[in-house]
Design a protein around this motif. Sequence first.
Motif, PDB file in Angstrom:
ATOM      1  N   GLU A 108      18.104  -0.471 -15.826  1.00 28.30           N
ATOM      2  CA  GLU A 108      17.811  -0.817 -14.530  1.00 28.30           C
ATOM      3  C   GLU A 108      19.216  -0.980 -13.661  1.00 28.30           C
ATOM      4  OE1 GLU A 108      15.365  -1.983 -12.259  1.00 28.30           O
ATOM      5  OE2 GLU A 108      14.263  -1.339 -13.727  1.00 28.30           O
ATOM      6  N   LYS A 109      20.335  -1.138 -14.529  1.00 30.41           N
ATOM      7  CA  LYS A 109      21.449  -1.073 -13.583  1.00 30.41           C
ATOM      8  C   LYS A 109      21.905   0.100 -13.249  1.00 30.41           C
ATOM      9  CE  LYS A 109      26.516  -1.781 -14.533  1.00 30.41           C
ATOM     10  NZ  LYS A 109      27.603  -2.069 -15.712  1.00 30.41           N
ATOM     11  N   GLY A 110      21.478   1.183 -13.918  1.00 30.57           N
ATOM     12  CA  GLY A 110      21.428   2.452 -13.509  1.00 30.57           C
ATOM     13  C   GLY A 110      20.755   2.777 -12.292  1.00 30.57           C
ATOM     14  N   LYS A 111      19.529   2.593 -12.140  1.00 24.19           N
ATOM     15  CA  LYS A 111      18.611   2.982 -10.929  1.00 24.19           C
ATOM     16  C   LYS A 111      19.220   1.850  -9.825  1.00 24.19           C
ATOM     17  CE  LYS A 111      14.605   3.237 -14.050  1.00 24.19           C
ATOM     18  NZ  LYS A 111      13.455   2.611 -14.291  1.00 24.19           N
ATOM     19  N   GLU A 112      19.738   0.592  -9.914  1.00 26.28           N
ATOM     20  CA  GLU A 112      20.116  -0.198  -8.876  1.00 26.28           C
ATOM     21  C   GLU A 112      21.425   0.657  -8.388  1.00 26.28           C
ATOM     22  OE1 GLU A 112      20.763  -3.959 -10.422  1.00 26.28           O
ATOM     23  OE2 GLU A 112      18.630  -4.416 -10.738  1.00 26.28           O
ATOM     24  N   PHE A 113      22.202   1.166  -9.196  1.00 29.75           N
ATOM     25  CA  PHE A 113      23.603   1.525  -8.698  1.00 29.75           C
ATOM     26  C   PHE A 113      23.199   2.767  -7.958  1.00 29.75           C
ATOM     27  CE2 PHE A 113      26.644   5.191  -9.324  1.00 29.75           C
ATOM     28  CZ  PHE A 113      27.644   4.447  -8.737  1.00 29.75           C
ATOM     29  N   LEU A 114      22.073   3.764  -8.284  1.00 26.62           N
ATOM     30  CA  LEU A 114      21.821   4.858  -7.389  1.00 26.62           C
ATOM     31  C   LEU A 114      21.164   4.563  -6.252  1.00 26.62           C
ATOM     32  CD1 LEU A 114      20.585   7.611  -9.851  1.00 26.62           C
ATOM     33  CD2 LEU A 114      22.689   7.444  -8.847  1.00 26.62           C
ATOM     34  N   CYS A 115      20.322   3.360  -6.133  1.00 24.74           N
ATOM     35  CA  CYS A 115      19.638   2.975  -5.084  1.00 24.74           C
ATOM     36  C   CYS A 115      20.738   2.504  -3.981  1.00 24.74           C
ATOM     37  CB  CYS A 115      18.654   1.748  -5.543  1.00 24.74           C
ATOM     38  SG  CYS A 115      17.600   1.301  -4.045  1.00 24.74           S
ATOM     39  N   LYS A 116      21.533   1.647  -4.445  1.00 23.57           N
ATOM     40  CA  LYS A 116      22.736   1.245  -3.580  1.00 23.57           C
ATOM     41  C   LYS A 116      23.751   2.262  -2.989  1.00 23.57           C
ATOM     42  CE  LYS A 116      26.035  -2.103  -2.578  1.00 23.57           C
ATOM     43  NZ  LYS A 116      26.519  -1.517  -1.305  1.00 23.57           N
ATOM     44  N   ARG A 117      23.747   3.239  -3.871  1.00 16.43           N
ATOM     45  CA  ARG A 117      24.529   4.383  -3.188  1.00 16.43           C
ATOM     46  C   ARG A 117      23.741   5.111  -2.146  1.00 16.43           C
ATOM     47  NH1 ARG A 117      29.837   5.644  -3.976  1.00 16.43           N
ATOM     48  NH2 ARG A 117      29.336   8.030  -4.135  1.00 16.43           N
ATOM     49  N   GLU A 118      22.614   5.250  -2.415  1.00 15.17           N
ATOM     50  CA  GLU A 118      21.790   6.009  -1.585  1.00 15.17           C
ATOM     51  C   GLU A 118      21.550   5.269  -0.228  1.00 15.17           C
ATOM     52  OE1 GLU A 118      19.083   8.846   0.224  1.00 15.17           O
ATOM     53  OE2 GLU A 118      20.367   9.024  -1.453  1.00 15.17           O
ATOM     54  N   SER A 119      21.623   3.823  -0.430  1.00 13.48           N
ATOM     55  CA  SER A 119      21.497   3.148   0.812  1.00 13.48           C
ATOM     56  C   SER A 119      22.628   3.238   1.729  1.00 13.48           C
ATOM     57  CB  SER A 119      21.119   1.539   0.728  1.00 13.48           C
ATOM     58  OG  SER A 119      21.194   0.408   1.526  1.00 13.48           O
ATOM     59  N   ASP A 120      23.855   3.204   1.061  1.00 17.66           N
ATOM     60  CA  ASP A 120      25.083   3.138   1.788  1.00 17.66           C
ATOM     61  C   ASP A 120      25.446   4.294   2.350  1.00 17.66           C
ATOM     62  OD1 ASP A 120      25.685   0.649   0.642  1.00 17.66           O
ATOM     63  OD2 ASP A 120      27.214   1.299  -0.786  1.00 17.66           O
ATOM     64  N   PHE A 121      24.894   5.548   1.704  1.00 15.15           N
ATOM     65  CA  PHE A 121      24.899   6.864   2.347  1.00 15.15           C
ATOM     66  C   PHE A 121      23.977   6.932   3.474  1.00 15.15           C
ATOM     67  CE2 PHE A 121      23.767  11.571   2.150  1.00 15.15           C
ATOM     68  CZ  PHE A 121      24.962  12.085   2.767  1.00 15.15           C
ATOM     69  N   GLN A 122      22.941   6.516   3.415  1.00 13.69           N
ATOM     70  CA  GLN A 122      21.906   6.304   4.591  1.00 13.69           C
ATOM     71  C   GLN A 122      22.495   5.543   5.864  1.00 13.69           C
ATOM     72  OE1 GLN A 122      19.133   8.192   5.120  1.00 13.69           O
ATOM     73  NE2 GLN A 122      19.494   9.176   3.114  1.00 13.69           N
ATOM     74  N   LYS A 123      23.155   4.669   5.585  1.00 15.70           N
ATOM     75  CA  LYS A 123      23.662   3.759   6.545  1.00 15.70           C
ATOM     76  C   LYS A 123      25.058   4.593   7.258  1.00 15.70           C
ATOM     77  CE  LYS A 123      22.621  -0.969   4.657  1.00 15.70           C
ATOM     78  NZ  LYS A 123      23.246  -1.858   3.672  1.00 15.70           N
ATOM     79  N   SER A 124      25.657   5.287   6.408  1.00 12.90           N
ATOM     80  CA  SER A 124      26.744   6.024   7.078  1.00 12.90           C
ATOM     81  C   SER A 124      26.105   7.335   7.949  1.00 12.90           C
ATOM     82  CB  SER A 124      27.627   6.694   5.886  1.00 12.90           C
ATOM     83  OG  SER A 124      28.208   5.372   5.135  1.00 12.90           O
ATOM     84  N   LEU A 125      25.047   7.879   7.323  1.00 14.71           N
ATOM     85  CA  LEU A 125      24.357   8.937   8.286  1.00 14.71           C
ATOM     86  C   LEU A 125      24.050   8.396   9.444  1.00 14.71           C
ATOM     87  CD1 LEU A 125      22.498  11.156   5.650  1.00 14.71           C
ATOM     88  CD2 LEU A 125      24.680  11.623   6.987  1.00 14.71           C
ATOM     89  N   CYS A 126      23.297   7.042   9.487  1.00 14.91           N
ATOM     90  CA  CYS A 126      23.061   6.556  10.851  1.00 14.91           C
ATOM     91  C   CYS A 126      23.818   6.081  11.802  1.00 14.91           C
ATOM     92  CB  CYS A 126      22.151   5.171  10.406  1.00 14.91           C
ATOM     93  SG  CYS A 126      20.493   5.356   9.779  1.00 14.91           S
ATOM     94  N   ASN A 127      25.162   5.901  11.172  1.00 17.53           N
ATOM     95  CA  ASN A 127      26.352   5.548  12.199  1.00 17.53           C
ATOM     96  C   ASN A 127      26.668   6.902  12.691  1.00 17.53           C
ATOM     97  OD1 ASN A 127      28.380   3.781  12.987  1.00 17.53           O
ATOM     98  ND2 ASN A 127      29.644   4.613  11.455  1.00 17.53           N
TER      99      ASN A 127
END
Length: 159
Positions: A108-127
């Motif tokens: 679960e920790k691994g899945k949550e980590f990747l999900c957070k990284r993906e979310s942060d990356f998407q926010k950076s792309l939107c910005n």
Amino acid sequence: MNPTASSDSSALHLQLFRAIMNLRQAGHRLHPPCKELSHFEFMCLDVINDYQQDHPDLPGIKASELSKITQTSRPAISQHLNALEGKGYLERIASKNDRRVTYLALTEKGKEFLCKRESDFQKSLCNLCDQLGHEDTKQFIKLLDRLSEILTESNKDPT
């Protein structure tokens, strides 16, 4: 070719090189490395995640398969897997049919980590898209695609 044209061309080549190097460095700021994992460990998590999504019928990926995909020796990948397991990002699952076979799966920790990284990356792309604007973003994508095609074609084996 006249000397001025040659000088202009050399200056343009240098500007292109600098722009590519600046883009490379800026790309690291768009998706900065994480502090708790090496780049390779992060890549392993990503590969394991993709494999699990592509093979939902399996409990995970075998270390030998991960080694092939990442083009890394078994001893080297073993060290990284031990580190990831020790940090709680992945687990080893013994096969029910063959005790010699072990699968690697994200916790679960691994899945949550990747999900957070993906979310942060998407926010950076939107910005980034917001700052560039719609038309400049489309033009930038078009130029990057063209550059990629040119570089791919120039690196093909002529035989």
